[in-house]
Write an enzyme that holds these catalytic residues in place. Structure first.
Site, PDB file in Angstrom:
ATOM      1  N   ASN A   1       0.832  -1.207   0.000  1.00 58.10           N
ATOM      2  CA  ASN A   1       0.000   0.000   0.000  1.00 58.10           C
ATOM      3  C   ASN A   1       0.862   1.251   0.000  1.00 58.10           C
ATOM      4  O   ASN A   1       2.001   1.242   0.491  1.00 58.10           O
ATOM      5  CB  ASN A   1      -0.909   0.044   1.236  1.00 58.10           C
ATOM      6  CG  ASN A   1      -2.024  -0.973   1.170  1.00 58.10           C
ATOM      7  OD1 ASN A   1      -2.413  -1.429   0.098  1.00 58.10           O
ATOM      8  ND2 ASN A   1      -2.544  -1.333   2.334  1.00 58.10           N
TER       9      ASN A   1
ATOM     10  N   GLY B   1       1.014  -1.003   4.059  1.00 58.80           N
ATOM     11  CA  GLY B   1       0.372  -2.283   3.810  1.00 58.80           C
ATOM     12  C   GLY B   1       0.906  -3.302   4.795  1.00 58.80           C
ATOM     13  O   GLY B   1       2.122  -3.357   5.040  1.00 58.80           O
TER      14      GLY B   1
ATOM     15  N   ASN C   1       4.877  -4.144   5.326  1.00 62.40           N
ATOM     16  CA  ASN C   1       5.445  -3.874   6.649  1.00 62.40           C
ATOM     17  C   ASN C   1       6.023  -5.140   7.280  1.00 62.40           C
ATOM     18  O   ASN C   1       7.113  -5.116   7.863  1.00 62.40           O
ATOM     19  CB  ASN C   1       4.375  -3.297   7.578  1.00 62.40           C
ATOM     20  CG  ASN C   1       3.908  -1.918   7.165  1.00 62.40           C
ATOM     21  OD1 ASN C   1       4.574  -1.223   6.400  1.00 62.40           O
ATOM     22  ND2 ASN C   1       2.753  -1.528   7.648  1.00 62.40           N
TER      23      ASN C   1
ATOM     24  N   GLU D   1      -5.254  -8.956   3.246  1.00 63.12           N
ATOM     25  CA  GLU D   1      -5.382  -7.764   2.405  1.00 63.12           C
ATOM     26  C   GLU D   1      -5.204  -8.067   0.925  1.00 63.12           C
ATOM     27  O   GLU D   1      -5.264  -7.155   0.098  1.00 63.12           O
ATOM     28  CB  GLU D   1      -4.374  -6.693   2.851  1.00 63.12           C
ATOM     29  CG  GLU D   1      -4.710  -6.096   4.206  1.00 63.12           C
ATOM     30  CD  GLU D   1      -3.799  -4.944   4.597  1.00 63.12           C
ATOM     31  OE1 GLU D   1      -4.172  -4.199   5.511  1.00 63.12           O
ATOM     32  OE2 GLU D   1      -2.710  -4.793   4.006  1.00 63.12           O
TER      33      GLU D   1
ATOM     34  N   THR E   1      -1.702 -10.314  20.286  1.00 64.31           N
ATOM     35  CA  THR E   1      -1.161  -9.011  20.656  1.00 64.31           C
ATOM     36  C   THR E   1      -2.209  -8.267  21.484  1.00 64.31           C
ATOM     37  O   THR E   1      -3.393  -8.278  21.157  1.00 64.31           O
ATOM     38  CB  THR E   1      -0.779  -8.194  19.414  1.00 64.31           C
ATOM     39  OG1 THR E   1      -1.902  -8.103  18.528  1.00 64.31           O
ATOM     40  CG2 THR E   1       0.382  -8.854  18.682  1.00 64.31           C
ATOM     41  N   LEU E   2      -1.747  -7.611  22.545  1.00 62.85           N
ATOM     42  CA  LEU E   2      -2.649  -6.995  23.522  1.00 62.85           C
ATOM     43  C   LEU E   2      -2.418  -5.498  23.668  1.00 62.85           C
ATOM     44  O   LEU E   2      -2.747  -4.907  24.695  1.00 62.85           O
ATOM     45  CB  LEU E   2      -2.473  -7.691  24.878  1.00 62.85           C
ATOM     46  CG  LEU E   2      -2.722  -9.200  24.876  1.00 62.85           C
ATOM     47  CD1 LEU E   2      -2.208  -9.831  26.164  1.00 62.85           C
ATOM     48  CD2 LEU E   2      -4.200  -9.495  24.684  1.00 62.85           C
TER      49      LEU E   2
ATOM     50  N   ASP F   1       3.331   6.944  17.771  1.00 68.36           N
ATOM     51  CA  ASP F   1       2.497   6.475  16.661  1.00 68.36           C
ATOM     52  C   ASP F   1       2.458   4.950  16.709  1.00 68.36           C
ATOM     53  O   ASP F   1       3.507   4.303  16.652  1.00 68.36           O
ATOM     54  CB  ASP F   1       3.088   6.972  15.333  1.00 68.36           C
ATOM     55  CG  ASP F   1       2.266   6.569  14.118  1.00 68.36           C
ATOM     56  OD1 ASP F   1       1.215   5.918  14.281  1.00 68.36           O
ATOM     57  OD2 ASP F   1       2.685   6.906  12.992  1.00 68.36           O
TER      58      ASP F   1
ATOM     59  N   GLY G   1       2.019  -3.647  15.225  1.00 64.61           N
ATOM     60  CA  GLY G   1       1.623  -5.048  15.122  1.00 64.61           C
ATOM     61  C   GLY G   1       2.402  -5.786  14.053  1.00 64.61           C
ATOM     62  O   GLY G   1       2.759  -6.962  14.226  1.00 64.61           O
ATOM     63  N   ASP G   2       2.673  -5.120  12.942  1.00 71.53           N
ATOM     64  CA  ASP G   2       3.444  -5.740  11.864  1.00 71.53           C
ATOM     65  C   ASP G   2       4.890  -5.962  12.286  1.00 71.53           C
ATOM     66  O   ASP G   2       5.507  -6.979  11.945  1.00 71.53           O
ATOM     67  CB  ASP G   2       3.385  -4.866  10.614  1.00 71.53           C
ATOM     68  CG  ASP G   2       1.963  -4.697  10.103  1.00 71.53           C
ATOM     69  OD1 ASP G   2       1.167  -5.635  10.266  1.00 71.53           O
ATOM     70  OD2 ASP G   2       1.664  -3.625   9.553  1.00 71.53           O
TER      71      ASP G   2
END
Length: 310
Positions: free
Chosen positions: A21, A49, A53, A147, A227-228, A253, A258-259
């Site tokens: 992306n 994307g 990532n 995706e 993941t939390l 940020d 997560g990636d």
């Protein structure tokens, strides 16, 4: 080459069937409200994307990565970020469709809101997938997100060829429940996604201990990594729960965190490192990521993770 925790055999490079992306990132004081016009304090156009990532995170962690993805030729300069990170371009292809892109708001608390357009990521057709794995061998790893088009067909093809599968079903959709998730070696989910997959209420969130039996029953051979967010991360595998708390850092940020976690965890796991070690490594990499602006640009290098101290 790396050792697989599941087969204890030598594994060749990891393939990533993933989105590419172009991210349009706007810095705002708060996420825009319905009917509101809000001035942006900053703007960046960067490669993003979840697929791209995660490929960059894997490469910066030390993996040899082949990214299977598509984009419009007009965006080649940004897509070159993948190659600069060490990702193989063997299965990168240009198409006439516009590249996938995302409109991302990031507020002063580091939270984000994202509008996603699939574009070229949805140009794959089932008959084209065999060519995407022509160099893959049994025992190799394939990572997927949700995706790109033909997710089910790619899972079935890769499983039939004996690849080990890791899946991050984001963005979560009802159709994910119909996928052959029992074929996965690793399933990456957040707290909301695991509730959706198990048909559990989101509020109050289930205790991790309560998920052990449910996940062991549903997918007994799959390592589930949860993941939390600000709480950290956990894994459930073979009836055992591991939990690693998040590190206390100043969040700028959360885009790409997560990636980053997925790439660093999977690299460590493929190397045969213990679950807790892999979780700790991924949590540390994510802590570095959230202190920076952007998605792919915020993913740390292995040397930075090695040197990171609170």
């Amino acid at each position: 080459m790396q050792l697989s925790r599941f087969t204890q055999t030598v594994v060749m490079p990891i393939y990533n069937y993933g989105s590419i992306n172009i991210d349009h990132v706007y810095r705002v004081p708060h996420l825009v409200r319905p009917g509101e016009t809000l001035s942006s304090q900053d703007y960046q156009q960067v490669l993003g994307g979840k697929g791209a990532n995660q490929s960059i995170a894997l490469a910066r962690a030390g993996s040899e990565v082949l990214h299977i993805g598509r984009y419009n030729l007009a965006d080649q300069a940004l897509v070159h970020t993948l190659i600069d990170a060490g990702v193989s371009p063997l299965y990168l292809a240009t198409v006439t469709e516009p590249s996938g892109h995302a409109i991302i708001q990031v507020d002063d608390q580091g939270e984000n809101s994202i509008i996603l357009y699939a574009g070229a990521n949805h140009s794959f057709t089932p008959d084209q997938l065999v060519c995407c794995l022509q160099t893959a061998q049994a025992g190799d790893w394939l990572l997927l997100q949700n995706e790109c088009s033909c997710t089910q067909e790619m899972i079935e093809l890769a499983a039939a060829r004996g690849l080990q599968l890791a899946f991050n079903p984001a963005p979560m959709q009802a159709a994910v429940k119909e996928l052959p998730l029992e074929r996965l070696a690793v399933l990456f989910v957040n707290q909301v996604e695991v509730c959706q997959l198990l048909d559990l209420p989101l509020e109050p969130p289930p205790a991790l201990a309560d998920l052990v039996t449910l996940l062991q029953t549903r997918w007994p051979t799959t390592l589930v990594v949860i993941t939390l967010g600000a709480q950290g991360a956990a894994s459930i595998y073979q009836g055992q729960l591991e939990f690693v708390p998040a590190l206390p850092v100043q969040v700028v940020d959360t885009t790409g965190a997560g990636d980053t976690f997925t790439g660093y965890f999977l690299h460590a796991w493929m190397q045969g490192q213990p679950l807790r070690t892999a979780l700790e490594r991924a949590v540390k990499a994510s802590a570095l990521c959230v202190q920076r602006v952007g998605a792919s640009s915020s993913i740390p290098y292995a040397a930075e993770v090695d040197a990171f101290e609170q």
